[in-house]
Design an enzyme around this catalytic site. Structure first.
Site, PDB file in Angstrom:
ATOM      1  N   SER A  85       0.834  -1.199   0.000  1.00  0.00           N
ATOM      2  CA  SER A  85       0.000   0.000   0.000  1.00  0.00           C
ATOM      3  C   SER A  85       0.865   1.245   0.000  1.00  0.00           C
ATOM      4  O   SER A  85       1.823   1.346   0.762  1.00  0.00           O
ATOM      5  CB  SER A  85      -0.900   0.017   1.226  1.00  0.00           C
ATOM      6  OG  SER A  85      -1.475   1.303   1.351  1.00  0.00           O
TER       7      SER A  85
ATOM      8  N   SER B 189     -13.373   3.536   4.340  1.00  0.00           N
ATOM      9  CA  SER B 189     -12.094   3.194   3.704  1.00  0.00           C
ATOM     10  C   SER B 189     -11.892   1.673   3.713  1.00  0.00           C
ATOM     11  O   SER B 189     -11.329   1.118   2.764  1.00  0.00           O
ATOM     12  CB  SER B 189     -10.942   3.892   4.412  1.00  0.00           C
ATOM     13  OG  SER B 189     -10.910   3.533   5.774  1.00  0.00           O
TER      14      SER B 189
ATOM     15  N   ASP C 249     -21.856  -0.726   3.779  1.00  0.00           N
ATOM     16  CA  ASP C 249     -20.692  -0.060   3.201  1.00  0.00           C
ATOM     17  C   ASP C 249     -20.166  -0.798   1.968  1.00  0.00           C
ATOM     18  O   ASP C 249     -19.819  -0.184   0.956  1.00  0.00           O
ATOM     19  CB  ASP C 249     -19.572   0.056   4.244  1.00  0.00           C
ATOM     20  CG  ASP C 249     -20.046   0.752   5.502  1.00  0.00           C
ATOM     21  OD1 ASP C 249     -21.105   1.407   5.461  1.00  0.00           O
ATOM     22  OD2 ASP C 249     -19.356   0.628   6.533  1.00  0.00           O
TER      23      ASP C 249
ATOM     24  N   TYR D  57     -19.873  -0.556  19.063  1.00  0.00           N
ATOM     25  CA  TYR D  57     -20.701  -0.936  17.911  1.00  0.00           C
ATOM     26  C   TYR D  57     -21.322  -2.310  18.164  1.00  0.00           C
ATOM     27  O   TYR D  57     -22.524  -2.506  17.993  1.00  0.00           O
ATOM     28  CB  TYR D  57     -19.826  -0.941  16.649  1.00  0.00           C
ATOM     29  CG  TYR D  57     -20.565  -1.267  15.366  1.00  0.00           C
ATOM     30  CD1 TYR D  57     -20.983  -0.253  14.510  1.00  0.00           C
ATOM     31  CD2 TYR D  57     -20.826  -2.582  14.999  1.00  0.00           C
ATOM     32  CE1 TYR D  57     -21.643  -0.546  13.330  1.00  0.00           C
ATOM     33  CE2 TYR D  57     -21.487  -2.884  13.823  1.00  0.00           C
ATOM     34  CZ  TYR D  57     -21.886  -1.866  12.989  1.00  0.00           C
ATOM     35  OH  TYR D  57     -22.538  -2.167  11.817  1.00  0.00           O
TER      36      TYR D  57
END
Ligand code: GLA
Length: 389
Positions: free
Chosen positions: A72, A132, A177, A229
């Site tokens: 990356s 992301s 998402d 969450y």
């Protein structure tokens, strides 16, 4: 932001420097903002995200020797080399868990992925609640789907990416998402029923109607694997079990009061249930308004959604509340937090003429409160995942 030809070429060149040959192709998958429908996706409910121009681009080639190599541009360190037989759930706590998890999920589902070289470069801000992680998963899945001729559709790739995130990474997220990144279309918001993944693309061109949607990244980093969450999700599941339904989606808005009464003194669960049932109703309201030319009126519904997330679901934070309060008092049509909560971003609907005033007011309020300066940009509904080179 979006992938210009020059950007795609530079990602391909970097791949060649790293791996010694040009990539077989280059793919792109966007981040998203959610217009309305928060914490409804793991309750089989409705959501309405749209894709951002910010995207993760991947240059990829196949390998046949059972090795996955990952690199990356956005992370320190060199190429990471992983043998496919060593891929195991929750074995990796770094960024490579997302693409590796996708390879694991594809192979688990019986797809013959024999290895790959991957180079990634992303413009999706991390930890900003703009998905992301989903962009990283979906770009990997789409590239491998094309290269290995797997023939999977966008929603099927989204399901596999969600499995990678839930099981391999260990974050108990829903399906919104990944579906947004895989299936959104330019100029549209995606009305998604997360129970059966049926979709409707709703034209969403605010500029044509003299409005803007601002995204305000509070710079407060959130992380979904960190407990809160999961606690909300477990609370919703408890509510569904107490009410004898498969998921909270099955409680009709008109039956909400009766359902709340049946929950008796389970105050925490009552709040979660009230949020989810009213939020599903808000998604349907927004769809109806957009389809009947009432775009300006969605602002109010967004603001109601924020109050519900703040007071009932309890996942806002002082920075998100400050964005919403300041935006509304300086003329915005509506505002709310977006995404998982506990930080990340808020969205603000404004008349185009008020864009600067509202932005400035939010920036000044952050400075006065001694908060880190927020990052503000205008969100334009952009294309979903696709091959770009
Ligand atoms: C995160 C999760 C999604 C969804 C939202 C809240 O973004 O990844 O699945 O639950 O939070 O709406």
């Amino acid at each position: 932001m979006g992938e210009t030809t020059a950007h795609v070429a530079s990602v391909a060149e970097r791949f060649e420097e790293l791996y010694g040959a040009a990539p077989e192709g280059v793919w792109s998958a966007p981040g998203r903002v959610n217009l309305i429908g928060e914490h409804t996706d793991y309750n089989d409910g409705f959501v309405m995200p749209f894709a951002l121009p910010h995207a993760t681009v991947a240059a990829v080639s196949r390998r046949t020797d059972g090795v996955l190599r990952l690199h990356s541009e956005d992370v320190e360190g060199g190429v990471v080399e992983l043998p496919l037989t060593g891929l195991a759930p929750e074995s990796d706590r770094t960024w490579t868990a997302y693409p590796a998890g996708v390879v694991w999920a594809l192979r688990e589902a019986g797809h013959a992925v024999t290895g790959a070289d991957v180079h990634l470069a992303s413009t999706v801000p991390t930890g900003a609640g703009l998905s992301s992680s989903a962009a990283l998963e979906v770009v990997t899945a789409l590239a491998l789907n094309d290269l290995f001729g797997l023939g999977l559709k966008g929603w099927q790739l989204a399901r596999l990416c969600q499995r990678a995130e839930n099981v391999y990474v260990g974050a108990p997220t829903g399906i919104m998402d990944q579906t947004a990144s895989a299936c959104c279309q330019e100029g549209h918001a995606l009305f998604l029923d997360t129970r059966d993944l049926s979709q409707k693309q709703i034209p969403f061109d605010l500029a044509a109607e003299g409005m803007r949607l601002l995204v305000v990244d509070t710079r407060v980093k959130h992380s979904h694997s960190e407990g809160e969450y999961g606690k909300r999700r477990a609370g919703c599941e408890k509510g569904a079990a107490l009410l004898g339904v498969d998921a909270l989606r099955d409680i009709a808005y008109d039956d909400l009061d009766a359902a709340l009464a049946r929950l008796g003194d389970e105050e925490e669960v009552r709040r979660l249930v009230r949020h989810v049932v009213t939020e599903d109703q808000r998604v349907e309201k927004v769809v109806a308004l957009l389809e009947s030319g009432g775009t300006r009126s969605i602002g109010e519904v967004l603001t109601e959604g924020h109050a519900s997330l703040r007071d009932d679901f309890r996942i806002s934070c002082p920075e998100l509340d400050l964005v919403v309060e300041t935006a509304l008092s300086s003329g915005a049509l509506g505002a709310r937090m977006t995404g998982g909560g506990f930080g990340g971003s808020a969205i603000v609907l404004v008349e185009a003429a008020d864009e600067e005033t509202v932005t400035k007011a939010v920036e000044e309020a952050f400075a006065a409160a001694d908060f880190t300066a927020p990052r503000v940009f205008t969100a334009v509904p952009s294309a979903g995942a696709r091959r770009v080179g």
